[in-house]
Design an enzyme around this catalytic site. Structure first.
Site, mmCIF file in Angstrom:
data_model
loop_
_atom_site.group_PDB
_atom_site.id
_atom_site.type_symbol
_atom_site.label_atom_id
_atom_site.label_comp_id
_atom_site.label_asym_id
_atom_site.label_seq_id
_atom_site.Cartn_x
_atom_site.Cartn_y
_atom_site.Cartn_z
ATOM 1 N N ILE A 29 -5.948 -29.393 -11.473
ATOM 2 C CA ILE A 29 -5.393 -28.333 -12.322
ATOM 3 C C ILE A 29 -4.308 -27.524 -11.621
ATOM 4 O O ILE A 29 -3.645 -26.701 -12.258
ATOM 5 C CB ILE A 29 -6.498 -27.369 -12.816
ATOM 6 C CG1 ILE A 29 -7.256 -26.738 -11.637
ATOM 7 C CG2 ILE A 29 -7.443 -28.083 -13.764
ATOM 8 C CD1 ILE A 29 -8.246 -25.659 -12.054
ATOM 9 N N GLY A 30 -4.102 -27.757 -10.318
ATOM 10 C CA GLY A 30 -3.063 -26.992 -9.640
ATOM 11 C C GLY A 30 -2.747 -27.523 -8.262
ATOM 12 O O GLY A 30 -3.608 -28.111 -7.592
ATOM 13 N N GLY A 32 -0.734 -26.044 -4.763
ATOM 14 C CA GLY A 32 -0.088 -24.910 -4.125
ATOM 15 C C GLY A 32 0.573 -25.290 -2.822
ATOM 16 O O GLY A 32 0.760 -26.471 -2.513
ATOM 17 N N ARG A 33 0.918 -24.281 -2.034
ATOM 18 C CA ARG A 33 1.577 -24.518 -0.746
ATOM 19 C C ARG A 33 0.626 -25.062 0.301
ATOM 20 O O ARG A 33 1.057 -25.664 1.281
ATOM 21 C CB ARG A 33 2.196 -23.216 -0.235
ATOM 22 C CG ARG A 33 3.359 -22.706 -1.056
ATOM 23 C CD ARG A 33 3.824 -21.355 -0.578
ATOM 24 N NE ARG A 33 2.806 -20.322 -0.768
ATOM 25 C CZ ARG A 33 2.934 -19.066 -0.401
ATOM 26 N NH1 ARG A 33 4.041 -18.673 0.218
ATOM 27 N NH2 ARG A 33 1.971 -18.191 -0.613
ATOM 28 N N SER A 34 -0.682 -24.865 0.093
ATOM 29 C CA SER A 34 -1.635 -25.274 1.126
ATOM 30 C C SER A 34 -2.842 -26.035 0.597
ATOM 31 O O SER A 34 -3.703 -26.427 1.376
ATOM 32 C CB SER A 34 -2.131 -24.039 1.888
ATOM 33 O OG SER A 34 -2.784 -23.133 1.003
ATOM 34 N N ALA A 35 -2.909 -26.256 -0.719
ATOM 35 C CA ALA A 35 -4.127 -26.866 -1.263
ATOM 36 C C ALA A 35 -3.917 -27.453 -2.649
ATOM 37 O O ALA A 35 -2.973 -27.089 -3.364
ATOM 38 C CB ALA A 35 -5.245 -25.824 -1.324
ATOM 39 N N VAL A 37 -6.093 -27.847 -6.284
ATOM 40 C CA VAL A 37 -7.211 -27.192 -6.967
ATOM 41 C C VAL A 37 -7.671 -28.084 -8.116
ATOM 42 O O VAL A 37 -6.858 -28.584 -8.905
ATOM 43 C CB VAL A 37 -6.819 -25.804 -7.501
ATOM 44 C CG1 VAL A 37 -8.020 -25.148 -8.190
ATOM 45 C CG2 VAL A 37 -6.309 -24.923 -6.371
ATOM 46 N N LYS A 48 -11.241 -25.923 -4.453
ATOM 47 C CA LYS A 48 -9.939 -25.862 -3.785
ATOM 48 C C LYS A 48 -10.035 -26.660 -2.491
ATOM 49 O O LYS A 48 -10.832 -26.334 -1.611
ATOM 50 C CB LYS A 48 -9.584 -24.402 -3.500
ATOM 51 C CG LYS A 48 -8.213 -24.188 -2.890
ATOM 52 C CD LYS A 48 -7.909 -22.686 -2.791
ATOM 53 C CE LYS A 48 -6.520 -22.424 -2.257
ATOM 54 N NZ LYS A 48 -6.213 -20.961 -2.206
ATOM 55 N N ASP A 129 0.445 -11.224 -0.004
ATOM 56 C CA ASP A 129 0.879 -12.445 -0.690
ATOM 57 C C ASP A 129 0.535 -12.373 -2.172
ATOM 58 O O ASP A 129 0.039 -13.328 -2.764
ATOM 59 C CB ASP A 129 0.245 -13.681 -0.039
ATOM 60 C CG ASP A 129 0.928 -14.974 -0.466
ATOM 61 O OD1 ASP A 129 2.146 -14.938 -0.731
ATOM 62 O OD2 ASP A 129 0.242 -16.011 -0.542
#
Length: 202
Positions: A29-30, A32-35, A37, A48, A129
């Site tokens: 579902i997603g 990101g910059r580090s993971a 999800v 995550k 952040d």
């Protein structure tokens, strides 16, 4: 090995942070910059999985979520493993998505976000952040904040201050479009980070 660890072990990520495979019971579902999800299908939980060089963030973010337990503006956490955490699945849209879909972000929402961040500060954390992609307005109209891994850093983060200023100076004005494409939003964010769009305080 518990069920969550077994499920996490099915997620294979390359050294280049490419997602190679994962179990059928997971729904991506997603990213990101580090993971990555995932929603754990047939549950109200999300998993995550951190990229190989960011696995240390699983422990850090897990500990911070535990500090925030009981504060309704943050998801509950159920497990923290070597490279993953399991928490509430949030049904809703991020502020970034709200803008791209033309869904109104109200003054009340902004005040609630401020309050949510103040509650984190009251627990000894330093909210950092904070940006459009880690604040949700749920399908029930509630505020939820995710990605808290940097809430224990010591330097002051001004991102939310600048976002509020942009909201107050532009978004609430009648002339300002309430629906903006993701391409334009991403371009503005890139130019701001590069210093081409200066932001002046009061």
């Amino acid at each position: 090995m518990n069920t969550y660890e077994a499920l996490a072990s099915t997620v294979i990520i390359s050294k280049e942070n490419r997602l190679l495979s994962y179990d059928d019971s997971l729904q991506l579902i997603g990213t990101g910059r580090s993971a990555f999800v995932f929603k754990i299908k047939s549950t109200d939980k999300a998993m995550k999985i951190f990229f190989p060089r960011f696995t240390h963030l699983a422990k850090e973010e897990g500990e911070i979520y535990k500090i925030l337990q009981g504060v309704s503006y943050y998801p509950s956490i159920y497990f923290a493993g070597a490279n993953h955490i399991v928490m509430d699945f949030i049904d809703g849209h991020t502020l970034f998505e709200c803008i791209t879909y033309g869904e109104e972000i109200t003054v009340g929402h902004i005040k609630e976000i401020d309050y949510a961040l103040s509650l984190a500060s009251a627990r000894g954390l330093n909210p950092s952040d904070i940006h459009l992609r880690n604040i949700f307005i749920t399908s029930n109209g509630e505020i939820k904040i995710i990605d808290v891994a940097r809430f224990r850093q010591t330097k002051d983060c001004v991102q939310w201050y600048f976002l509020k200023k942009a909201y107050q100076r532009h978004y609430v004005k009648a002339y300002f479009p309430k629906k903006i494409s993701a391409i334009i939003l991403n371009t503005v964010a890139y130019l701001y980070k590069k210093g081409f769009i200066p932001f002046y305080g009061e």
